[in-house]
Scaffold this motif. Structure first.
Motif, short mmCIF file in Angstrom:
data_model
loop_
_atom_site.label_atom_id
_atom_site.label_comp_id
_atom_site.label_asym_id
_atom_site.label_seq_id
_atom_site.Cartn_x
_atom_site.Cartn_y
_atom_site.Cartn_z
N GLU A 1 -7.67 -8.34 -7.93
CA GLU A 1 -6.62 -8.56 -8.93
C GLU A 1 -5.34 -9.06 -8.27
O GLU A 1 -4.86 -8.50 -7.28
N GLY A 2 -4.76 -10.13 -8.83
CA GLY A 2 -3.57 -10.74 -8.24
C GLY A 2 -2.36 -9.84 -8.21
O GLY A 2 -1.50 -9.98 -7.32
N SER A 3 -2.25 -8.90 -9.15
CA SER A 3 -1.10 -8.01 -9.19
C SER A 3 -0.97 -7.21 -7.90
O SER A 3 0.15 -6.91 -7.44
N ASN A 4 -2.10 -6.85 -7.30
CA ASN A 4 -2.05 -6.10 -6.05
C ASN A 4 -1.48 -6.94 -4.92
O ASN A 4 -0.75 -6.43 -4.06
N HIS A 5 -1.81 -8.20 -4.87
CA HIS A 5 -1.34 -9.04 -3.78
C HIS A 5 0.16 -9.31 -3.89
O HIS A 5 0.87 -9.40 -2.88
N GLU A 6 0.67 -9.40 -5.11
CA GLU A 6 2.11 -9.48 -5.29
C GLU A 6 2.78 -8.21 -4.79
O GLU A 6 3.83 -8.26 -4.13
N ALA A 7 2.17 -7.06 -5.10
CA ALA A 7 2.74 -5.78 -4.66
C ALA A 7 2.69 -5.65 -3.14
O ALA A 7 3.65 -5.17 -2.52
N ILE A 8 1.58 -6.06 -2.53
CA ILE A 8 1.46 -5.99 -1.07
C ILE A 8 2.52 -6.86 -0.40
O ILE A 8 3.20 -6.43 0.54
N ALA A 9 2.70 -8.08 -0.91
CA ALA A 9 3.69 -8.99 -0.32
C ALA A 9 5.10 -8.45 -0.46
O ALA A 9 5.90 -8.48 0.49
N TYR A 10 5.41 -7.93 -1.64
CA TYR A 10 6.77 -7.43 -1.87
C TYR A 10 7.06 -6.20 -1.01
O TYR A 10 8.12 -6.09 -0.39
N GLY B 1 -2.30 0.50 -10.20
CA GLY B 1 -1.63 1.57 -9.47
C GLY B 1 -0.72 1.14 -8.35
O GLY B 1 0.36 1.71 -8.16
N LEU B 2 -1.12 0.15 -7.55
CA LEU B 2 -0.30 -0.26 -6.41
C LEU B 2 1.06 -0.81 -6.85
O LEU B 2 2.08 -0.44 -6.26
N PRO B 3 1.14 -1.67 -7.86
CA PRO B 3 2.46 -2.08 -8.32
C PRO B 3 3.33 -0.91 -8.79
O PRO B 3 4.54 -0.89 -8.55
N ASN C 1 -16.04 0.59 -0.55
CA ASN C 1 -17.48 0.80 -0.70
C ASN C 1 -18.20 -0.51 -0.99
O ASN C 1 -19.22 -0.55 -1.67
N ALA C 2 -17.62 -1.58 -0.42
CA ALA C 2 -18.23 -2.92 -0.50
C ALA C 2 -18.42 -3.39 -1.93
O ALA C 2 -19.44 -3.96 -2.29
N SER C 3 -17.40 -3.15 -2.76
CA SER C 3 -17.47 -3.55 -4.16
C SER C 3 -16.67 -4.81 -4.47
O SER C 3 -16.77 -5.35 -5.56
N ALA C 4 -15.83 -5.24 -3.53
CA ALA C 4 -14.96 -6.38 -3.80
C ALA C 4 -15.76 -7.68 -3.89
O ALA C 4 -16.74 -7.88 -3.17
N THR C 5 -15.30 -8.55 -4.77
CA THR C 5 -15.93 -9.87 -4.90
C THR C 5 -15.48 -10.78 -3.76
O THR C 5 -16.26 -11.55 -3.21
N HIS C 6 -14.21 -10.69 -3.41
CA HIS C 6 -13.63 -11.55 -2.38
C HIS C 6 -13.44 -10.75 -1.09
O HIS C 6 -13.50 -9.53 -1.08
N GLY C 7 -13.17 -11.45 -0.02
CA GLY C 7 -12.94 -10.78 1.25
C GLY C 7 -11.93 -11.55 2.07
O GLY C 7 -11.41 -12.58 1.64
N TRP C 8 -11.64 -11.02 3.27
CA TRP C 8 -10.66 -11.65 4.14
C TRP C 8 -11.19 -11.67 5.56
O TRP C 8 -11.82 -10.69 6.00
N PRO C 9 -10.95 -12.74 6.29
CA PRO C 9 -11.33 -12.76 7.71
C PRO C 9 -10.68 -11.58 8.43
O PRO C 9 -9.48 -11.37 8.31
N GLY C 10 -11.49 -10.79 9.11
CA GLY C 10 -10.95 -9.62 9.80
C GLY C 10 -10.94 -8.36 8.99
O GLY C 10 -10.59 -7.30 9.50
N GLY C 11 -11.35 -8.44 7.71
CA GLY C 11 -11.43 -7.23 6.90
C GLY C 11 -10.19 -6.96 6.07
O GLY C 11 -9.18 -7.67 6.14
N ILE C 12 -10.27 -5.90 5.24
CA ILE C 12 -9.20 -5.58 4.30
C ILE C 12 -7.88 -5.27 5.01
O ILE C 12 -6.81 -5.69 4.56
N GLY D 1 -9.35 1.17 -5.17
CA GLY D 1 -10.68 0.76 -4.75
C GLY D 1 -10.62 -0.64 -4.17
O GLY D 1 -9.74 -1.44 -4.50
N ASP D 2 -11.57 -0.97 -3.30
CA ASP D 2 -11.56 -2.30 -2.69
C ASP D 2 -11.69 -3.41 -3.73
O ASP D 2 -11.12 -4.49 -3.59
N ALA D 3 -12.41 -3.13 -4.83
CA ALA D 3 -12.57 -4.15 -5.87
C ALA D 3 -11.26 -4.45 -6.59
O ALA D 3 -11.11 -5.51 -7.19
N GLU D 4 -10.31 -3.52 -6.54
CA GLU D 4 -9.01 -3.78 -7.16
C GLU D 4 -8.26 -4.91 -6.46
O GLU D 4 -7.37 -5.53 -7.05
N LEU D 5 -8.64 -5.18 -5.22
CA LEU D 5 -7.98 -6.26 -4.50
C LEU D 5 -8.43 -7.63 -5.00
O LEU D 5 -7.94 -8.66 -4.53
#
Length: 236
Positions: A156-165, A124-126, A181-192, A150-154
């Motif tokens: 997926e690499g396609s979302n990060h390309e969309a965020i950067a662009y 969806g984000l792209p 809802n705390a479903s993501a496998t990965h995380g980031w320092p400081g939160g989403i 959803g947080d778990a969608e993050l």
């Protein structure tokens, strides 16, 4: 002489109070209850107080666009659309049936007001970035684009390309609503929110059940850059 006192009929729930009853009309084994209920408050505030779209304007070029990327749990979405008059309440009990327009993933060709068919994680984000670019190219600068992920969608690499662009392109009419809802496998320092901010977005984190906090976050000024709202709800 005996007299009979007529009791006042109970008031039919309306608005937000009607949503649990509307959701209860949809049954079956593939409801993805947690995915649906996690979005309920965020969707209601968005449709009730922010989005410039109505059943009579589903094809208006100047409408706001809402894209549900978290399409594997559409019950709350269908309930909100029914509460707002986009589809008949009588359609809700047919959810998931063979000949029903209300599938386990929403279909833009079958449900009025649905902008995309969705459910694939990272989809969806792209598409929202493309919608925002298209509207800008047409000079429709008053139309906002909202996408719920959803947080778990993050994951997926396609979302990060969309965020950067989107950050680099300054897509100020683009808004991403992340249901956390705390479903993501990965995380980031400081939160989403920090992930979006690093790419040049405006971002804020709120209680995903607090309607006033959601509204304030949705309407927060963010000149010349896209905006992300991270709505935290109970863990899945």
């Amino acid at each position: 002489m005996n007299t009979t006192t007529l009791e006042t009929p109970p008031t039919t729930p309306s608005g937000y109070a009607a949503l649990p009853g509307l959701m209860s009309l949809m049954t079956g084994d593939e409801k993805h209850d947690a995915a649906a209920t996690s979005t309920l408050d965020a969707l209601w505030v968005l449709y009730d107080r922010v989005l410039r779209v109505s059943p009579s304007e589903v094809d208006s070029p100047g409408r706001d666009r809402f894209l549900l990327s978290k399409g594997h749990g559409p019950m709350a979405y269908y309930a909100v659309l029914a509460a707002k008059g986009f589809l008949p309440v009588s359609t809700l009990p047919t959810f998931g049936a063979y000949d029903s327009p209300l599938g386990h993933h929403p279909d833009r060709t079958l449900v009025p007001g649905v902008e995309i068919g969705s459910g694939s994680l990272g989809h969806g984000l792209p598409l929202a970035v493309g919608a925002a670019l298209g509207l800008r190219a047409q000079g429709l600068t008053d139309s906002a684009v909202w996408v719920l992920i959803g947080d778990a969608e993050l994951d997926e690499g396609s979302n990060h390309e969309a965020i950067a662009y989107a950050g680099a392109a300054g897509l100020a009419r683009l808004h991403t609503l992340v249901i956390d809802n705390a479903s993501a496998t990965h995380g980031w320092p400081g939160g989403i929110a920090s992930r979006f901010e690093a790419a040049g977005w405006s971002a804020t984190t709120v209680d995903g059940r607090d309607h006033e906090a959601l509204y304030a976050a949705y309407t927060q000024p963010h000149p010349d850059r896209p905006h992300a709202v991270v709505a935290r709800v109970e863990p899945k």
